[in-house]
Design a protein around this motif. Sequence first.
Motif, PDB file in Angstrom:
ATOM      1  N   ASP A  58       0.837  -1.193   0.000  1.00  0.00           N
ATOM      2  CA  ASP A  58       0.000   0.000   0.000  1.00  0.00           C
ATOM      3  C   ASP A  58       0.880   1.255   0.000  1.00  0.00           C
ATOM      4  OD1 ASP A  58      -2.387   1.539   0.132  1.00  0.00           O
ATOM      5  OD2 ASP A  58      -2.290   1.583   2.333  1.00  0.00           O
ATOM      6  N   PHE A  59       1.963   1.223   0.776  1.00  0.00           N
ATOM      7  CA  PHE A  59       2.913   2.342   0.819  1.00  0.00           C
ATOM      8  C   PHE A  59       3.495   2.595  -0.578  1.00  0.00           C
ATOM      9  CE2 PHE A  59       7.287   3.882   1.121  1.00  0.00           C
ATOM     10  CZ  PHE A  59       7.117   5.043   1.865  1.00  0.00           C
ATOM     11  N   VAL A  60       3.967   1.535  -1.216  1.00  0.00           N
ATOM     12  CA  VAL A  60       4.553   1.667  -2.552  1.00  0.00           C
ATOM     13  C   VAL A  60       3.511   2.192  -3.535  1.00  0.00           C
ATOM     14  CG1 VAL A  60       5.519   0.375  -4.504  1.00  0.00           C
ATOM     15  CG2 VAL A  60       6.350  -0.067  -2.186  1.00  0.00           C
ATOM     16  N   ASN A  61       2.294   1.703  -3.442  1.00  0.00           N
ATOM     17  CA  ASN A  61       1.224   2.162  -4.327  1.00  0.00           C
ATOM     18  C   ASN A  61       0.979   3.664  -4.173  1.00  0.00           C
ATOM     19  OD1 ASN A  61      -0.954   1.781  -6.225  1.00  0.00           O
ATOM     20  ND2 ASN A  61      -2.329   2.032  -4.481  1.00  0.00           N
ATOM     21  N   LYS A  62       0.888   4.138  -2.930  1.00  0.00           N
ATOM     22  CA  LYS A  62       0.645   5.572  -2.699  1.00  0.00           C
ATOM     23  C   LYS A  62       1.812   6.418  -3.204  1.00  0.00           C
ATOM     24  CE  LYS A  62      -3.239   5.205  -0.371  1.00  0.00           C
ATOM     25  NZ  LYS A  62      -4.416   5.077  -1.184  1.00  0.00           N
ATOM     26  N   MET A  63       3.025   5.934  -2.992  1.00  0.00           N
ATOM     27  CA  MET A  63       4.194   6.681  -3.447  1.00  0.00           C
ATOM     28  C   MET A  63       4.273   6.668  -4.979  1.00  0.00           C
ATOM     29  SD  MET A  63       5.307   7.993  -0.771  1.00  0.00           S
ATOM     30  CE  MET A  63       6.978   8.391  -0.374  1.00  0.00           C
ATOM     31  N   ASN A  64       3.859   5.570  -5.595  1.00  0.00           N
ATOM     32  CA  ASN A  64       3.797   5.512  -7.060  1.00  0.00           C
ATOM     33  C   ASN A  64       2.774   6.503  -7.603  1.00  0.00           C
ATOM     34  OD1 ASN A  64       5.545   3.877  -8.611  1.00  0.00           O
ATOM     35  ND2 ASN A  64       4.667   2.045  -7.686  1.00  0.00           N
ATOM     36  N   ILE A  65       1.655   6.622  -6.933  1.00  0.00           N
ATOM     37  CA  ILE A  65       0.638   7.596  -7.356  1.00  0.00           C
ATOM     38  C   ILE A  65       1.205   9.010  -7.233  1.00  0.00           C
ATOM     39  CG2 ILE A  65      -1.624   8.605  -6.826  1.00  0.00           C
ATOM     40  CD1 ILE A  65      -2.475   5.723  -5.954  1.00  0.00           C
ATOM     41  N   ALA A  66       1.915   9.282  -6.142  1.00  0.00           N
ATOM     42  CA  ALA A  66       2.545  10.597  -5.963  1.00  0.00           C
ATOM     43  C   ALA A  66       3.534  10.866  -7.098  1.00  0.00           C
ATOM     44  CB  ALA A  66       3.243  10.673  -4.608  1.00  0.00           C
ATOM     45  N   LEU A  67       4.293   9.846  -7.484  1.00  0.00           N
ATOM     46  CA  LEU A  67       5.252   9.974  -8.586  1.00  0.00           C
ATOM     47  C   LEU A  67       4.524  10.286  -9.900  1.00  0.00           C
ATOM     48  CD1 LEU A  67       8.076   9.757  -9.792  1.00  0.00           C
ATOM     49  CD2 LEU A  67       7.807   7.267  -9.783  1.00  0.00           C
ATOM     50  N   LYS A  68       3.426   9.608 -10.146  1.00  0.00           N
ATOM     51  CA  LYS A  68       2.646   9.875 -11.358  1.00  0.00           C
ATOM     52  C   LYS A  68       2.110  11.305 -11.362  1.00  0.00           C
ATOM     53  CE  LYS A  68       1.083   5.160 -12.194  1.00  0.00           C
ATOM     54  NZ  LYS A  68      -0.081   4.271 -12.302  1.00  0.00           N
ATOM     55  N   ALA A 103      12.766  12.672  -8.226  1.00  0.00           N
ATOM     56  CA  ALA A 103      13.977  11.898  -7.946  1.00  0.00           C
ATOM     57  C   ALA A 103      13.881  11.213  -6.586  1.00  0.00           C
ATOM     58  CB  ALA A 103      15.208  12.802  -8.012  1.00  0.00           C
ATOM     59  N   LEU A 104      13.388  11.934  -5.590  1.00  0.00           N
ATOM     60  CA  LEU A 104      13.203  11.341  -4.263  1.00  0.00           C
ATOM     61  C   LEU A 104      12.192  10.206  -4.303  1.00  0.00           C
ATOM     62  CD1 LEU A 104      13.113  14.604  -2.108  1.00  0.00           C
ATOM     63  CD2 LEU A 104      14.868  12.804  -1.968  1.00  0.00           C
ATOM     64  N   LEU A 105      11.085  10.429  -4.993  1.00  0.00           N
ATOM     65  CA  LEU A 105      10.043   9.402  -5.077  1.00  0.00           C
ATOM     66  C   LEU A 105      10.518   8.161  -5.830  1.00  0.00           C
ATOM     67  CD1 LEU A 105       6.952  11.689  -5.693  1.00  0.00           C
ATOM     68  CD2 LEU A 105       7.348  10.242  -3.692  1.00  0.00           C
ATOM     69  N   ILE A 106      11.257   8.358  -6.887  1.00  0.00           N
ATOM     70  CA  ILE A 106      11.794   7.211  -7.634  1.00  0.00           C
ATOM     71  C   ILE A 106      12.682   6.370  -6.722  1.00  0.00           C
ATOM     72  CG2 ILE A 106      13.439   6.580  -9.460  1.00  0.00           C
ATOM     73  CD1 ILE A 106      12.210   8.986 -11.081  1.00  0.00           C
ATOM     74  N   ASN A 107      13.525   7.029  -5.956  1.00  0.00           N
ATOM     75  CA  ASN A 107      14.416   6.333  -5.032  1.00  0.00           C
ATOM     76  C   ASN A 107      13.628   5.600  -3.940  1.00  0.00           C
ATOM     77  OD1 ASN A 107      17.009   5.602  -4.126  1.00  0.00           O
ATOM     78  ND2 ASN A 107      16.975   7.248  -2.614  1.00  0.00           N
ATOM     79  N   ILE A 108      12.624   6.256  -3.395  1.00  0.00           N
ATOM     80  CA  ILE A 108      11.802   5.648  -2.341  1.00  0.00           C
ATOM     81  C   ILE A 108      11.067   4.424  -2.883  1.00  0.00           C
ATOM     82  CG2 ILE A 108       9.742   5.991  -0.900  1.00  0.00           C
ATOM     83  CD1 ILE A 108      10.737   8.957  -0.584  1.00  0.00           C
ATOM     84  N   VAL A 109      10.459   4.559  -4.046  1.00  0.00           N
ATOM     85  CA  VAL A 109       9.711   3.443  -4.639  1.00  0.00           C
ATOM     86  C   VAL A 109      10.642   2.273  -4.936  1.00  0.00           C
ATOM     87  CG1 VAL A 109       8.412   2.718  -6.686  1.00  0.00           C
ATOM     88  CG2 VAL A 109       7.814   4.852  -5.528  1.00  0.00           C
ATOM     89  N   LYS A 110      11.781   2.565  -5.540  1.00  0.00           N
ATOM     90  CA  LYS A 110      12.731   1.503  -5.881  1.00  0.00           C
ATOM     91  C   LYS A 110      13.199   0.772  -4.618  1.00  0.00           C
ATOM     92  CE  LYS A 110      17.274   0.665  -7.932  1.00  0.00           C
ATOM     93  NZ  LYS A 110      17.632  -0.220  -6.867  1.00  0.00           N
ATOM     94  N   ASN A 111      13.622   1.524  -3.615  1.00  0.00           N
ATOM     95  CA  ASN A 111      14.107   0.896  -2.378  1.00  0.00           C
ATOM     96  C   ASN A 111      13.004   0.133  -1.653  1.00  0.00           C
ATOM     97  OD1 ASN A 111      16.724   1.811  -2.763  1.00  0.00           O
ATOM     98  ND2 ASN A 111      16.400   3.676  -1.578  1.00  0.00           N
ATOM     99  N   SER A 112      11.811   0.675  -1.679  1.00  0.00           N
ATOM    100  CA  SER A 112      10.684   0.008  -1.012  1.00  0.00           C
ATOM    101  C   SER A 112      10.316  -1.299  -1.721  1.00  0.00           C
ATOM    102  CB  SER A 112       9.464   0.926  -0.957  1.00  0.00           C
ATOM    103  OG  SER A 112       9.755   2.064  -0.185  1.00  0.00           O
ATOM    104  N   LYS A 113      10.335  -1.271  -3.055  1.00  0.00           N
ATOM    105  CA  LYS A 113      10.046  -2.494  -3.811  1.00  0.00           C
ATOM    106  C   LYS A 113      11.092  -3.562  -3.538  1.00  0.00           C
ATOM    107  CE  LYS A 113       7.397  -0.775  -7.744  1.00  0.00           C
ATOM    108  NZ  LYS A 113       7.418  -0.535  -9.201  1.00  0.00           N
ATOM    109  N   ASP A 114      12.348  -3.147  -3.411  1.00  0.00           N
ATOM    110  CA  ASP A 114      13.427  -4.090  -3.131  1.00  0.00           C
ATOM    111  C   ASP A 114      13.250  -4.779  -1.787  1.00  0.00           C
ATOM    112  OD1 ASP A 114      14.579  -3.443  -5.553  1.00  0.00           O
ATOM    113  OD2 ASP A 114      16.149  -2.165  -4.686  1.00  0.00           O
TER     114      ASP A 114
END
Length: 116
Positions: A58-68, A103-114
């Motif tokens: 859910d966290f990754v989903n919300k951060m992905n929406i923020a990135l979009k 850039a921050l969101l991309i990093n957060i999403v990538k690290n969270s997915k990992d």
Amino acid sequence: MSKNIVLDKSFNFGLDIIKLYLRLKSEKEYILSNQLVRSATSIGANITEAQYAQSKKDFVNKMNIALKEANESEYWLKLLWRAEIISDKDYKLYHDESSQIKALLINIVKNSKDRI
């Protein structure tokens, strides 16, 4: 207590875009600026929601929406700039802010997915 940089930056970006929106509205530009203010303020709203996510997914989903939404905001800014509704200076300022958030969101999403 740690500082949440992406949340702070997105909040400040939202405020800056609201001020731009009010200025453009007074200049009778409604359509593009309305789209911009909606997407720009949605960035911080989704990051805020993510702080109380029900799960890591859910966290990754919300951060992905923020990135979009950040990406969409850049689109509206570019249209306003290319249509010569906002100045080069304004475009650079707001684009730089949104790029930092992205850039921050991309990093957060990538690290969270990992971690999932």
